[in-house]
Write an enzyme that holds these catalytic residues in place. Structure first.
Site, PDB file in Angstrom:
ATOM      1  N   GLY A  69     -24.711 -43.266   2.257  1.00 25.25           N
ATOM      2  CA  GLY A  69     -24.498 -43.508   0.833  1.00 25.25           C
ATOM      3  C   GLY A  69     -25.588 -44.361   0.204  1.00 25.25           C
ATOM      4  N   ASN A 149     -15.153 -49.167  -5.117  1.00 28.30           N
ATOM      5  CA  ASN A 149     -14.832 -49.471  -3.723  1.00 28.30           C
ATOM      6  C   ASN A 149     -13.967 -50.705  -3.555  1.00 28.30           C
ATOM      7  OD1 ASN A 149     -17.562 -50.229  -4.723  1.00 28.30           O
ATOM      8  ND2 ASN A 149     -17.548 -51.556  -2.942  1.00 28.30           N
ATOM      9  N   GLN A 177     -16.727 -43.365  -2.419  1.00 32.25           N
ATOM     10  CA  GLN A 177     -15.304 -43.637  -2.183  1.00 32.25           C
ATOM     11  C   GLN A 177     -14.418 -42.468  -2.598  1.00 32.25           C
ATOM     12  OE1 GLN A 177     -13.744 -46.193  -0.661  1.00 32.25           O
ATOM     13  NE2 GLN A 177     -15.620 -47.351  -0.298  1.00 32.25           N
ATOM     14  N   SER A 197     -20.952 -40.133   1.592  1.00 33.45           N
ATOM     15  CA  SER A 197     -21.246 -40.725   2.901  1.00 33.45           C
ATOM     16  C   SER A 197     -20.163 -40.351   3.908  1.00 33.45           C
ATOM     17  CB  SER A 197     -21.328 -42.243   2.762  1.00 33.45           C
ATOM     18  OG  SER A 197     -21.508 -42.836   4.028  1.00 33.45           O
ATOM     19  N   GLY A 198     -20.583 -39.892   5.094  1.00 34.05           N
ATOM     20  CA  GLY A 198     -19.644 -39.385   6.088  1.00 34.05           C
ATOM     21  C   GLY A 198     -18.574 -40.368   6.541  1.00 34.05           C
ATOM     22  N   HIS A 199     -18.984 -41.610   6.768  1.00 36.37           N
ATOM     23  CA  HIS A 199     -18.047 -42.539   7.431  1.00 36.37           C
ATOM     24  C   HIS A 199     -16.934 -43.045   6.536  1.00 36.37           C
ATOM     25  CE1 HIS A 199     -19.382 -46.673   6.071  1.00 36.37           C
ATOM     26  NE2 HIS A 199     -20.412 -45.981   5.675  1.00 36.37           N
ATOM     27  N   THR A 235     -36.377 -35.460  11.077  1.00 37.50           N
ATOM     28  CA  THR A 235     -35.648 -34.511  11.918  1.00 37.50           C
ATOM     29  C   THR A 235     -34.158 -34.588  11.622  1.00 37.50           C
ATOM     30  OG1 THR A 235     -37.315 -34.748  13.624  1.00 37.50           O
ATOM     31  CG2 THR A 235     -35.180 -33.861  14.325  1.00 37.50           C
ATOM     32  N   CYS A 323     -19.815 -55.546   2.121  1.00 41.62           N
ATOM     33  CA  CYS A 323     -21.208 -55.954   1.948  1.00 41.62           C
ATOM     34  C   CYS A 323     -21.309 -57.362   1.403  1.00 41.62           C
ATOM     35  CB  CYS A 323     -21.903 -55.000   0.983  1.00 41.62           C
ATOM     36  SG  CYS A 323     -21.385 -53.309   1.217  1.00 41.62           S
TER      37      CYS A 323
HETATM   38  C1  LIG Z   1     -19.842 -47.646   1.369  1.00 38.75           C
HETATM   39  C2  LIG Z   1     -20.394 -47.401   0.021  1.00 38.75           C
HETATM   40  C3  LIG Z   1     -21.766 -47.158  -0.178  1.00 38.75           C
HETATM   41  C4  LIG Z   1     -22.752 -47.218   0.950  1.00 38.75           C
HETATM   42  O1  LIG Z   1     -22.617 -46.153   1.842  1.00 38.75           O
HETATM   43  P1  LIG Z   1     -23.250 -46.262   3.317  1.00 38.75           P
HETATM   44  O2  LIG Z   1     -23.078 -44.894   3.893  1.00 38.75           O
HETATM   45  O3  LIG Z   1     -22.460 -47.300   4.043  1.00 38.75           O
HETATM   46  O4  LIG Z   1     -24.686 -46.638   3.139  1.00 38.75           O
HETATM   47  C5  LIG Z   1     -22.204 -46.887  -1.451  1.00 38.75           C
HETATM   48  N1  LIG Z   1     -21.343 -46.844  -2.485  1.00 38.75           N
HETATM   49  C6  LIG Z   1     -20.029 -47.064  -2.360  1.00 38.75           C
HETATM   50  C7  LIG Z   1     -19.139 -46.973  -3.534  1.00 38.75           C
HETATM   51  C8  LIG Z   1     -19.510 -47.345  -1.088  1.00 38.75           C
HETATM   52  O5  LIG Z   1     -18.201 -47.578  -0.965  1.00 38.75           O
END
Ligand SMILES: *Cc1c(COP(=O)(O)O)cnc(C)c1O
Length: 395
Positions: A69, A149, A177, A197-199, A235, A323
């Site tokens: 993200g 978030n 989010q 973002s995957g996680h 890659t 963060c």
């Molecule tokens: C977690 C988050 C990000 C950052 O994503 P990462 O994959 O951890 O770098 C950016 N924006 C929001 C709103 C998030 O919750």
């Protein structure tokens, strides 16, 4: 352990993990290679691109895989504004963005760009009239997050997208989010750029994508090889990409059910906390809210001590965003919705997943009741407050 910090990261789901496994030790070829051994990896990357695109009504060739993200946010804001610097150097964003956006904007301010930070109301919804008034002939990008978030508020994306389109301005949304959690359609919402973002939705860490609408002109952030249509070098992270795609496919299949389940549990949690813990408040919009987010303030309580005592009971929670915890600054989001500094310090974010159970919520509420009562019994501020109330009543 009770895990209620799903806005910080989620567990990789079993199906996702299984889907990723072959791409470490068996199908390890570089998907860009010519020989047939690479064919299976290349096909898997294509399939993941299709799965990722399908969830937001995009075309597969509008998906550009990144390392997450933060990279997608940096890329979108820097490259989109750079590419249109000939037209102007004005960016519009909000006061409650993730730091991946805010710090990129601050960086650009040091390099000749002007940024307008739109205010939000007490629910954390951006002020549309203020946004419209901020648009200038030299505005080239509006970047407003899909959902916050910390407090979970979902922004009026359709209205923002319409304003951007009407004025010929690119619209980027940080949907980290929201993607995989709530329905999003890039065409219906007029979104030109979207970060995911995957996680954050049961995929792996360190993989994400930027959706770039076909025809949007912008350069690269990472220069090098010709991967990702020569727009994002490096890659391919095949296992990560496959995991992201699998998580997107799962999210698509289960979204309605997950939203129902999480919303019911979330509202049960909010109701119990507000009814059973005195001097508590819920932050964020009550309706336009992520299904898994609850964010509370408890007067006379330090968020930090709350987290430590919850941890002792095996409950993982957070105060605001991962963060910023570790820093003693109050959350910029809570300040933006108008909370005073001392209240903004005492926040608690509980974020559920579709694996969260009612029993876990019950255990958490009971623990919270005890911890809040215990911390208040040690707080001179609370003692003074109770005394003052008693005197008031006796008058
Ligand atoms: C977690 C988050 C990000 C950052 O994503 P990462 O994959 O951890 O770098 C950016 N924006 C929001 C709103 C998030 O919750």
């Amino acid at each position: 352990m009770i895990y209620l910090d799903n806005a910080a990261t989620t567990r990789v789901s079993a199906e996702v993990y299984e889907a990723m496994k072959p791409y470490f030790c068996e199908q390890y070829a570089n998907p860009s290679a010519i020989y047939s051994f690479a064919g299976s990896a290349a096909k898997a990357v294509d399939e993941a691109r299709r799965q990722s695109a399908a969830l937001i009504g995009a075309q597969p060739n509008e998906i550009y895989f990144t390392a997450g993200g933060s990279e997608s946010d940096n890329w979108a804001v820097r490259a989109a504004t750079e590419a249109s610097a000939g037209k102007g150097k004005h960016i519009i964003t909000s006061k409650i963005e993730h730091h991946a956006i805010l710090h990129t904007c601050q960086y650009l301010e040091k390099h000749g760009y002007e940024v307008t930070y739109i205010n939000v109301d007490e629910n954390g919804t951006i002020k549309l009239d203020e946004l419209e008034a901020a648009i200038r002939p030299d505005t080239t990008l509006i970047t407003i997050m899909a959902a916050n978030n910390e407090i979970g508020t979902i922004q009026p994306l359709k209205e923002i997208g319409a304003l951007a389109k009407k004025n010929g301005i690119l619209f980027h949304t940080d949907a980290v989010q929201a993607y995989g959690h709530i329905p999003l359609d890039v065409d219906a919402l007029n979104i030109d750029l979207l970060s995911a973002s995957g996680h954050k939705f049961h995929g792996p860490k360190g993989i994400g994508f930027l959706y770039i609408r076909k025809g949007v002109r912008m350069g690269s952030l990472i220069h090098g090889g010709a991967q990702e249509r020569a727009r994002r070098a490096g890659t391919h992270n095949t296992p990560g990409i496959v995991g992201l795609g699998a998580a997107a496919a799962l999210a698509a299949a289960q979204m309605e059910k997950s939203i129902d389940k999480e919303t019911t549990l979330r509202d049960y949690l909010i109701k119990r906390v507000l009814e059973e813990i005195p001097y508590s408040r819920i932050n964020g919009h009550l309706v336009n809210r992520l299904p898994n987010n609850a964010n509370f303030c408890f007067r006379f309580i330090e968020g930090e001590s709350l987290l430590i005592l919850l941890d002792q009971k095996g409950i993982c929670a957070s105060s605001g965003s991962a963060c910023t915890s570790g820093s003693l600054d109050p959350s910029h989001v809570l300040l933006a919705i108008g909370l005073p500094h001392e209240t903004a310090h005492g926040s608690l974010r509980l974020t559920l997943s579709d694996e969260t159970t009612k029993e876990e919520i019950d255990v958490t509420v009971e623990a919270l009741k005890n911890i809040v009562a215990r911390l208040r019994s040690m707080s001179p501020l609370y003692e003074d407050f109770v005394k003052a109330q008693r005197q008031d009543r006796e008058k």
